[in-house]
Design a protein around this motif. Structure first.
Motif, PDB file in Angstrom:
ATOM      1  N   PRO A   1       0.948  -1.185  -0.085  1.00 52.17           N
ATOM      2  CA  PRO A   1       0.036  -0.119  -0.199  1.00 52.17           C
ATOM      3  C   PRO A   1       0.919   1.401   0.030  1.00 52.17           C
ATOM      4  N   SER A   2       0.437   2.476  -0.804  1.00 50.05           N
ATOM      5  CA  SER A   2       1.141   3.508  -0.624  1.00 50.05           C
ATOM      6  C   SER A   2      -0.035   4.581  -0.384  1.00 50.05           C
ATOM      7  N   PRO A   3       0.396   5.915   0.074  1.00 45.51           N
ATOM      8  CA  PRO A   3      -0.747   6.860   0.170  1.00 45.51           C
ATOM      9  C   PRO A   3      -1.047   7.357  -0.811  1.00 45.51           C
TER      10      PRO A   3
ATOM     11  N   ARG B   1      -3.871  -8.716   1.768  1.00 42.59           N
ATOM     12  CA  ARG B   1      -4.270  -7.627   2.605  1.00 42.59           C
ATOM     13  C   ARG B   1      -4.968  -6.387   1.710  1.00 42.59           C
TER      14      ARG B   1
ATOM     15  N   THR C   1      -7.189  -2.326   2.152  1.00 43.14           N
ATOM     16  CA  THR C   1      -7.644  -1.219   3.023  1.00 43.14           C
ATOM     17  C   THR C   1      -9.168  -1.448   3.103  1.00 43.14           C
TER      18      THR C   1
ATOM     19  N   LEU D   1      -6.660   6.746  -6.101  1.00 43.94           N
ATOM     20  CA  LEU D   1      -7.675   6.649  -5.337  1.00 43.94           C
ATOM     21  C   LEU D   1      -9.014   6.245  -6.298  1.00 43.94           C
TER      22      LEU D   1
ATOM     23  N   TRP E   1       0.052  -4.769   9.487  1.00 41.77           N
ATOM     24  CA  TRP E   1      -1.112  -4.826   8.526  1.00 41.77           C
ATOM     25  C   TRP E   1      -1.525  -6.283   8.261  1.00 41.77           C
TER      26      TRP E   1
ATOM     27  N   HIS F   1      -8.030   0.736   8.202  1.00 38.92           N
ATOM     28  CA  HIS F   1      -8.166   1.910   7.348  1.00 38.92           C
ATOM     29  C   HIS F   1      -7.307   3.010   7.754  1.00 38.92           C
TER      30      HIS F   1
ATOM     31  N   SER G   1      -4.389  11.364   6.280  1.00 36.56           N
ATOM     32  CA  SER G   1      -4.597  12.629   6.121  1.00 36.56           C
ATOM     33  C   SER G   1      -4.843  13.362   7.399  1.00 36.56           C
TER      34      SER G   1
HETATM   35  C1  LIG Z   1       1.062   5.801   4.986  1.00 35.26           C
HETATM   36  C2  LIG Z   1      -0.396   5.618   4.344  1.00 35.26           C
HETATM   37  C3  LIG Z   1      -1.219   6.458   4.586  1.00 35.26           C
HETATM   38  C4  LIG Z   1      -2.764   6.396   4.249  1.00 35.26           C
HETATM   39  N1  LIG Z   1      -3.736   7.131   4.472  1.00 35.26           N
HETATM   40  C5  LIG Z   1      -4.878   6.998   3.949  1.00 35.26           C
HETATM   41  C6  LIG Z   1      -5.916   8.004   4.353  1.00 35.26           C
HETATM   42  O1  LIG Z   1      -5.725   8.907   4.932  1.00 35.26           O
HETATM   43  N2  LIG Z   1      -7.129   7.633   4.002  1.00 35.26           N
HETATM   44  C7  LIG Z   1      -7.361   6.553   3.208  1.00 35.26           C
HETATM   45  O2  LIG Z   1      -8.885   6.148   2.816  1.00 35.26           O
HETATM   46  N3  LIG Z   1      -6.415   5.600   2.775  1.00 35.26           N
HETATM   47  C8  LIG Z   1      -5.055   5.795   3.283  1.00 35.26           C
HETATM   48  N4  LIG Z   1      -4.209   4.838   3.057  1.00 35.26           N
HETATM   49  C9  LIG Z   1      -4.494   3.566   2.331  1.00 35.26           C
HETATM   50  C10 LIG Z   1      -4.309   3.627   0.713  1.00 35.26           C
HETATM   51  O3  LIG Z   1      -5.083   4.873   0.105  1.00 35.26           O
HETATM   52  C11 LIG Z   1      -4.312   2.358  -0.018  1.00 35.26           C
HETATM   53  O4  LIG Z   1      -3.509   1.533   0.756  1.00 35.26           O
HETATM   54  C12 LIG Z   1      -4.052   2.350  -1.385  1.00 35.26           C
HETATM   55  O5  LIG Z   1      -5.143   2.984  -2.047  1.00 35.26           O
HETATM   56  C13 LIG Z   1      -3.975   1.047  -1.972  1.00 35.26           C
HETATM   57  O6  LIG Z   1      -5.330   0.152  -1.853  1.00 35.26           O
HETATM   58  P1  LIG Z   1      -5.138  -0.968  -0.812  1.00 35.26           P
HETATM   59  O7  LIG Z   1      -4.569  -0.648   0.568  1.00 35.26           O
HETATM   60  O8  LIG Z   1      -6.605  -1.457  -0.446  1.00 35.26           O
HETATM   61  O9  LIG Z   1      -4.564  -1.885  -1.575  1.00 35.26           O
HETATM   62  C14 LIG Z   1      -2.941   5.081   3.444  1.00 35.26           C
HETATM   63  C15 LIG Z   1      -2.032   4.225   3.000  1.00 35.26           C
HETATM   64  C16 LIG Z   1      -0.503   4.432   3.581  1.00 35.26           C
HETATM   65  C17 LIG Z   1       0.421   3.507   3.172  1.00 35.26           C
END
Ligand SMILES: Cc1cc2nc3c(=O)[nH]c(=O)nc-3n(C[C@H](O)[C@H](O)[C@H](O)COP(=O)(O)O)c2cc1C
Length: 334
Positions: free
Chosen positions: A17-19, A118, A120, A200, A269, A280, A284
């Protein structure tokens, strides 16, 4: 050279996962055991993550997951950072670390399948708190990385956190810098999400693409009394059933801290995935200055040694939609 081993390891790593799902990483394969990790300056977040802390933590997650993937072959990924900062002004893909596949010294407790499972989850949760046993296991992982995981299952605290996250979305969208940056990563239709394979996606955010488009492009509408309250309520209700929130504190000053924080987050995770718990992150809340200050004040704790650097909700939900990823071929550079 076929680089089969690297390709197999990157096949797992690409699911890290990445922001905002920016996937700012690229790879140059050098030999069967050596590769260069690069960053793509066009995929960074200079507006909302100017120091690159969150993005660097994302690289830490990637590298930890790649090393876990390599364990199936008795290997691990040794990382030598090049001391380069994640600078969006670089003209092209920039080397960030040298990677070497070396013989593993420690057994790996996680099955690499967890990396693929895994996700989110932004879905409603099932109204059951995360079990004390799982929370204890997560706290242990955090402690092993010099971090502290604090959590609450108190309804008042949970409600406060969910509301703070909702308010943060409005703060970010009212700020032109954050709005343009985050807006640029939103994929309004499924077709766009599939084509770009990043960002996103509205379907993964559980919003209609049209509503998100209006939110980004005609944001003043959502500041009108009545509409603001309605959308905020709708967003808060999408997190119904949340019973557990948690926050992490730890060293978060320099690149080595961000790498370590990311590696820990990878393990936290995967541990949750192993126990059927979804996460989740509310990243932000950290990157938004106003929300971060509210959070620091609300969770003030004089005995805490390090700054708060992540707030999350966690729990059980239905299977969330899967976010898109770039292919291994798209991640390789000559
Ligand atoms: C450091 C970090 C910060 C994140 N912050 C948010 C966030 O503020 N809100 C959100 O909905 N998802 C957040 N995410 C989740 C990412 O949006 C998500 O990992 C990415 O879209 C890929 O989706 P997946 O985790 O389902 O593979 C964050 C992920 C990481 C690694």
């Amino acid at each position: 050279m076929a680089f089969e081993m690297w390709k197999e390891i990157i096949e797992y790593g690409r699911w890290a996962p990445s922001p905002h799902n920016i996937q700012a990483w690229k790879f140059r394969l050098v030999s069967e055991s050596q590769a260069i990790l690069l960053f793509d300056p066009d995929r960074l977040l200079p507006g909302t993550d100017p120091t690159g802390r969150f993005t660097a933590a994302g690289f830490g997650i990637l590298l930890e997951m790649m090393s876990i993937a390599a364990a199936a072959h008795g290997l691990e990924v040794k990382v030598d950072y090049l001391g380069v900062s994640l600078d969006s002004k670089q003209p092209t893909h920039t080397p960030y670390a040298n990677l070497t596949l070396v013989k593993r010294t420690q057994p790996e407790p996680f099955d690499r399948q967890l990396i693929l499972d895994r996700r989110t989850s932004r879905l409603p949760y099932d109204d059951k708190p995360v079990s004390p046993e799982v929370l204890a296991e997560l706290s242990e992982i955090a402690a092993a990385y010099g971090n502290e995981l604090e959590f609450s299952v108190e309804p008042k605290q949970v409600e406060w956190v969910v509301k703070l996250n909702a308010d943060t979305m409005f703060y970010d969208m009212a700020d032109p810098v954050a709005r343009n940056e985050v807006g640029g990563w939103i994929r309004f239709s499924k077709a766009e999400a599939r084509r770009k394979a990043d960002g996103l996606a509205a379907y993964a955010m559980l919003f209609s693409g049209a509503l998100m488009w209006l939110f980004v492009r005609v944001n003043f509408l959502f500041r009108l009394p009545g509409i603001y309250q309605l959308v905020r309520l709708f967003y808060i209700r999408s997190m119904k059933g949340t019973r557990t929130v948690a926050w992490l504190s730890g060293p978060y000053e320099k690149p080595a801290d961000w790498d370590k924080a990311g590696r820990m987050l990878a393990r936290l995770w995967l541990c949750m995935t192993k126990h059927g718990v979804y996460l989740h992150p509310f990243g932000s809340v950290i990157t938004n200055v106003t929300a971060h200050a509210d959070m620091e004040k609300h969770f003030a704790n004089p005995s805490r040694k390090h700054p708060l650097w992540l707030l999350v909700r966690l729990g059980h939900s239905e299977l969330p939609p899967k976010a898109q990823r770039l292919t291994v071929e798209q991640l390789l550079v000559p």
